[in-house]
Design a protein around this motif. Structure first.
Motif, mmCIF file in Angstrom:
data_model
loop_
_atom_site.group_PDB
_atom_site.id
_atom_site.type_symbol
_atom_site.label_atom_id
_atom_site.label_comp_id
_atom_site.label_asym_id
_atom_site.label_seq_id
_atom_site.Cartn_x
_atom_site.Cartn_y
_atom_site.Cartn_z
ATOM 1 N N PRO A 1 0.798 -1.223 0.000
ATOM 2 C CA PRO A 1 0.000 0.000 0.000
ATOM 3 C C PRO A 1 0.834 1.278 0.000
ATOM 4 O O PRO A 1 0.368 2.320 -0.428
ATOM 5 C CB PRO A 1 -0.847 -0.101 1.263
ATOM 6 C CG PRO A 1 -0.317 -1.216 2.058
ATOM 7 C CD PRO A 1 0.574 -2.033 1.198
ATOM 8 N N ARG A 2 2.095 1.185 0.439
ATOM 9 C CA ARG A 2 2.954 2.376 0.440
ATOM 10 C C ARG A 2 3.295 2.825 -0.976
ATOM 11 O O ARG A 2 3.408 4.013 -1.235
ATOM 12 C CB ARG A 2 4.243 2.106 1.213
ATOM 13 C CG ARG A 2 4.024 1.833 2.689
ATOM 14 C CD ARG A 2 5.272 1.290 3.327
ATOM 15 N NE ARG A 2 5.600 0.022 2.659
ATOM 16 C CZ ARG A 2 6.812 -0.464 2.498
ATOM 17 N NH1 ARG A 2 7.849 0.177 2.960
ATOM 18 N NH2 ARG A 2 6.999 -1.610 1.891
ATOM 19 N N THR A 3 3.474 1.863 -1.877
ATOM 20 C CA THR A 3 3.867 2.190 -3.252
ATOM 21 C C THR A 3 2.742 1.996 -4.257
ATOM 22 O O THR A 3 2.912 2.313 -5.428
ATOM 23 C CB THR A 3 5.060 1.319 -3.688
ATOM 24 O OG1 THR A 3 4.670 -0.062 -3.657
ATOM 25 C CG2 THR A 3 6.276 1.562 -2.804
ATOM 26 N N ASP B 1 -7.153 -6.770 -19.084
ATOM 27 C CA ASP B 1 -8.465 -6.206 -18.773
ATOM 28 C C ASP B 1 -8.595 -5.949 -17.270
ATOM 29 O O ASP B 1 -9.167 -4.940 -16.850
ATOM 30 C CB ASP B 1 -9.587 -7.131 -19.243
ATOM 31 C CG ASP B 1 -9.683 -7.218 -20.764
ATOM 32 O OD1 ASP B 1 -9.209 -6.288 -21.446
ATOM 33 O OD2 ASP B 1 -10.225 -8.219 -21.269
ATOM 34 N N VAL B 2 -8.075 -6.864 -16.467
ATOM 35 C CA VAL B 2 -8.072 -6.676 -15.014
ATOM 36 C C VAL B 2 -7.255 -5.435 -14.677
ATOM 37 O O VAL B 2 -7.684 -4.582 -13.878
ATOM 38 C CB VAL B 2 -7.503 -7.916 -14.289
ATOM 39 C CG1 VAL B 2 -7.313 -7.646 -12.800
ATOM 40 C CG2 VAL B 2 -8.391 -9.130 -14.520
ATOM 41 N N GLU B 3 -6.092 -5.320 -15.281
ATOM 42 C CA GLU B 3 -5.223 -4.170 -15.039
ATOM 43 C C GLU B 3 -5.937 -2.857 -15.364
ATOM 44 O O GLU B 3 -5.829 -1.882 -14.628
ATOM 45 C CB GLU B 3 -3.956 -4.301 -15.879
ATOM 46 C CG GLU B 3 -2.966 -3.177 -15.691
ATOM 47 C CD GLU B 3 -1.732 -3.371 -16.549
ATOM 48 O OE1 GLU B 3 -0.641 -3.112 -16.025
ATOM 49 O OE2 GLU B 3 -1.860 -3.758 -17.718
ATOM 50 N N ALA B 4 -6.692 -2.847 -16.459
ATOM 51 C CA ALA B 4 -7.396 -1.627 -16.872
ATOM 52 C C ALA B 4 -8.429 -1.190 -15.834
ATOM 53 O O ALA B 4 -8.623 0.012 -15.611
ATOM 54 C CB ALA B 4 -8.060 -1.841 -18.228
ATOM 55 N N VAL B 5 -9.074 -2.143 -15.186
ATOM 56 C CA VAL B 5 -10.090 -1.815 -14.184
ATOM 57 C C VAL B 5 -9.469 -1.115 -12.975
ATOM 58 O O VAL B 5 -10.054 -0.194 -12.410
ATOM 59 C CB VAL B 5 -10.846 -3.093 -13.740
ATOM 60 C CG1 VAL B 5 -11.726 -2.828 -12.532
ATOM 61 C CG2 VAL B 5 -11.675 -3.643 -14.895
ATOM 62 N N VAL C 1 -3.794 1.145 -8.569
ATOM 63 C CA VAL C 1 -2.623 0.314 -8.294
ATOM 64 C C VAL C 1 -1.934 -0.069 -9.602
ATOM 65 O O VAL C 1 -2.586 -0.179 -10.636
ATOM 66 C CB VAL C 1 -3.040 -0.941 -7.491
ATOM 67 C CG1 VAL C 1 -3.945 -1.846 -8.273
ATOM 68 C CG2 VAL C 1 -1.854 -1.685 -6.955
ATOM 69 N N VAL C 2 -0.621 -0.254 -9.526
ATOM 70 C CA VAL C 2 0.155 -0.773 -10.659
ATOM 71 C C VAL C 2 0.313 -2.272 -10.427
ATOM 72 O O VAL C 2 0.840 -2.691 -9.391
ATOM 73 C CB VAL C 2 1.541 -0.100 -10.738
ATOM 74 C CG1 VAL C 2 2.370 -0.727 -11.844
ATOM 75 C CG2 VAL C 2 1.396 1.397 -10.948
#
Length: 103
Positions: free
Chosen positions: A39-41, A67-71, A76-77
């Motif tokens: 959570p810090r980064t 697609d998950v990343e886009a949501v 978050v990265v």
């Protein structure tokens, strides 16, 4: 069902990512799924153990993971990794909190 009111914001986010990824990929395609978050980064690690760990299946799953990343891209990265099975996840990754695991 997980009671989201009992979680802090980071745990709720990692649980959401895990559940969404599990639904997107399908339980039948997985031997395990591990999601951790710093959570810090605001960096998350998604480790996937496929039932069929072939190159073709990894490529197909990776397209769905985008697609998950886009949501979650505003929160978050995410980094994605494939492993041979749930036991292949490094022990130090198991110490990261918050986590979501499906095996």
């Amino acid at each position: 069902m997980i009671d989201m009111t009992q979680m802090d914001e980071a745990q709720a986010l990692v649980t959401s990512i895990g559940e969404f990824t599990l639904d997107a990929l399908g339980r039948d395609r997985l031997n395990g799924l591990w999601v951790s978050l710093d959570p810090r980064t605001a960096r998350g690690d998604v480790v996937v153990a496929l039932a069929d760990n072939s190159d073709a299946e990894q490529k197909a799953v990776l397209l769905e993971l985008f697609d998950v990343e886009a949501v979650y891209m505003d929160e978050v990265v995410l980094t994605f990794r494939f492993v041979d099975g749930p036991d292949a996840i490094e022990s130090d990754a198991r110490q990261t909190t918050p986590i979501y695991a499906y095996a």
